[in-house]
Design a protein around this motif. Structure first.
Motif, mmCIF file in Angstrom:
data_model
loop_
_atom_site.group_PDB
_atom_site.id
_atom_site.type_symbol
_atom_site.label_atom_id
_atom_site.label_comp_id
_atom_site.label_asym_id
_atom_site.label_seq_id
_atom_site.Cartn_x
_atom_site.Cartn_y
_atom_site.Cartn_z
ATOM 1 N N ILE A 180 -15.494 10.445 -22.854
ATOM 2 C CA ILE A 180 -16.012 10.841 -21.706
ATOM 3 C C ILE A 180 -15.549 10.078 -20.440
ATOM 4 N N GLY A 181 -14.227 9.323 -20.813
ATOM 5 C CA GLY A 181 -13.788 8.703 -19.490
ATOM 6 C C GLY A 181 -14.145 7.304 -19.348
ATOM 7 N N LEU A 182 -14.718 6.930 -20.427
ATOM 8 C CA LEU A 182 -15.241 5.493 -20.188
ATOM 9 C C LEU A 182 -14.563 4.397 -21.001
ATOM 10 N N MET A 183 -14.754 3.284 -21.175
ATOM 11 C CA MET A 183 -14.273 2.172 -21.934
ATOM 12 C C MET A 183 -15.557 1.524 -22.888
ATOM 13 N N PRO A 184 -15.055 0.825 -23.879
ATOM 14 C CA PRO A 184 -16.314 0.530 -24.802
ATOM 15 C C PRO A 184 -17.068 -0.768 -24.000
#
Length: 256
Positions: free
Chosen positions: A133-137
């Motif tokens: 969804i276009g995020l980072m951990p």
């Protein structure tokens, strides 16, 4: 019935995530309560071990991003809640057991991997789904996963967002136990009884020492994740990723 069931007996404090219809996705209220209950256990002499588990087919798929335009209501507050849960799990001076009954994704995966003992069913899987969804951990996963399985495999999990089956997770050193689904409850109960009957001062000292040796950079990771996610949450890619998730389609990322 509560979205978070809390029970304690015989030295065991048990938290059960109970939203099986949405794979135990965490609401803000649930996240706050999970953190508060674990934090509160520090001063409870009657609690010797903490268990976190889920109901239904999932442990937890992380933050609840369902609904139209979910990105508009998803902000840094959600990151702070995730960080609070992870800090509580790592910081509490009792052993924390993650009884992973099914898929653990997003911050659900991050929280499970912050636990001291991680028992997974053979049907469980672990997924850092943020990139989808276009995020980072976040939730400290950039530190805990790399500390457990090394940089290369951490990059694979984070960048490709591929689910890692429980057996592969065990072989990689990401979890402590993997058992047949039919033996899961009995195995968890046996481990928990052993911890509850063990030496609490020695356990507390051991946990503190091992975390200091392996997760001394956790606070820095949490702050880097918070900064990175805050910037990413402002992007069109995240808006597209969350809309695509809600509409059950593949997102089209444009890098803006």
């Amino acid at each position: 019935m509560s979205d978070l069931e809390v029970a304690d007996s015989d030295g065991v404090l048990r938290l059960t995530l109970n939203r099986p219809e949405v794979f135990n996705a965490l609401t803000g209220e649930m996240a706050d309560e999970v953190a508060a209950v674990i934090e509160g256990a520090t001063t409870r002499d009657d609690v010797r071990v903490i268990v976190v588990t889920g109901t239904g087919p999932a442990f937890s798929t992380g933050a609840d991003i369902s609904g139209a335009d979910a990105h508009e209501g998803f902000d840094v507050t959600a990151l702070d809640r995730a960080n609070r849960i992870v800090r509580a799990i790592v910081g509490v001076d009792k052993p924390v057991v993650a009884a992973v009954n099914g898929v653990a994704a997003g911050v659900g995966c991050s929280a499970a991997l912050a636990a001291d003992i991680i028992v997974a069913t053979e049907s469980a899987s672990f997924l850092l789904a943020f990139a989808r969804i276009g995020l980072m951990p976040d939730g400290g996963a950039t530190a805990t996963v790399a500390a457990a399985i090394g940089r290369a495999r951490a990059m694979r999990m984070a960048l490709l967002a591929e689910p890692l089956g429980a057996r592969a997770a065990y072989d990689a050193g990401l979890v402590t136990h993997v058992v047949a689904d039919a033996e899961f409850d009995e195995t968890v109960a046996k481990i928990v009884r052993r911890l509850a009957a063990g030496p609490p001062l020695a356990f507390a000292a051991t946990k503190k020492a091992i975390n200091a040796a392996t997760l001394d950079h956790l606070d820095g990771a949490l702050e880097r994740e918070r900064t990175g996610q805050t910037l990413l949450l402002r992007t069109a890619d995240v808006a597209e990723g969350m809309r695509a998730f809600g509409e059950k389609r593949k997102p089209v990322f444009r890098g803006d």
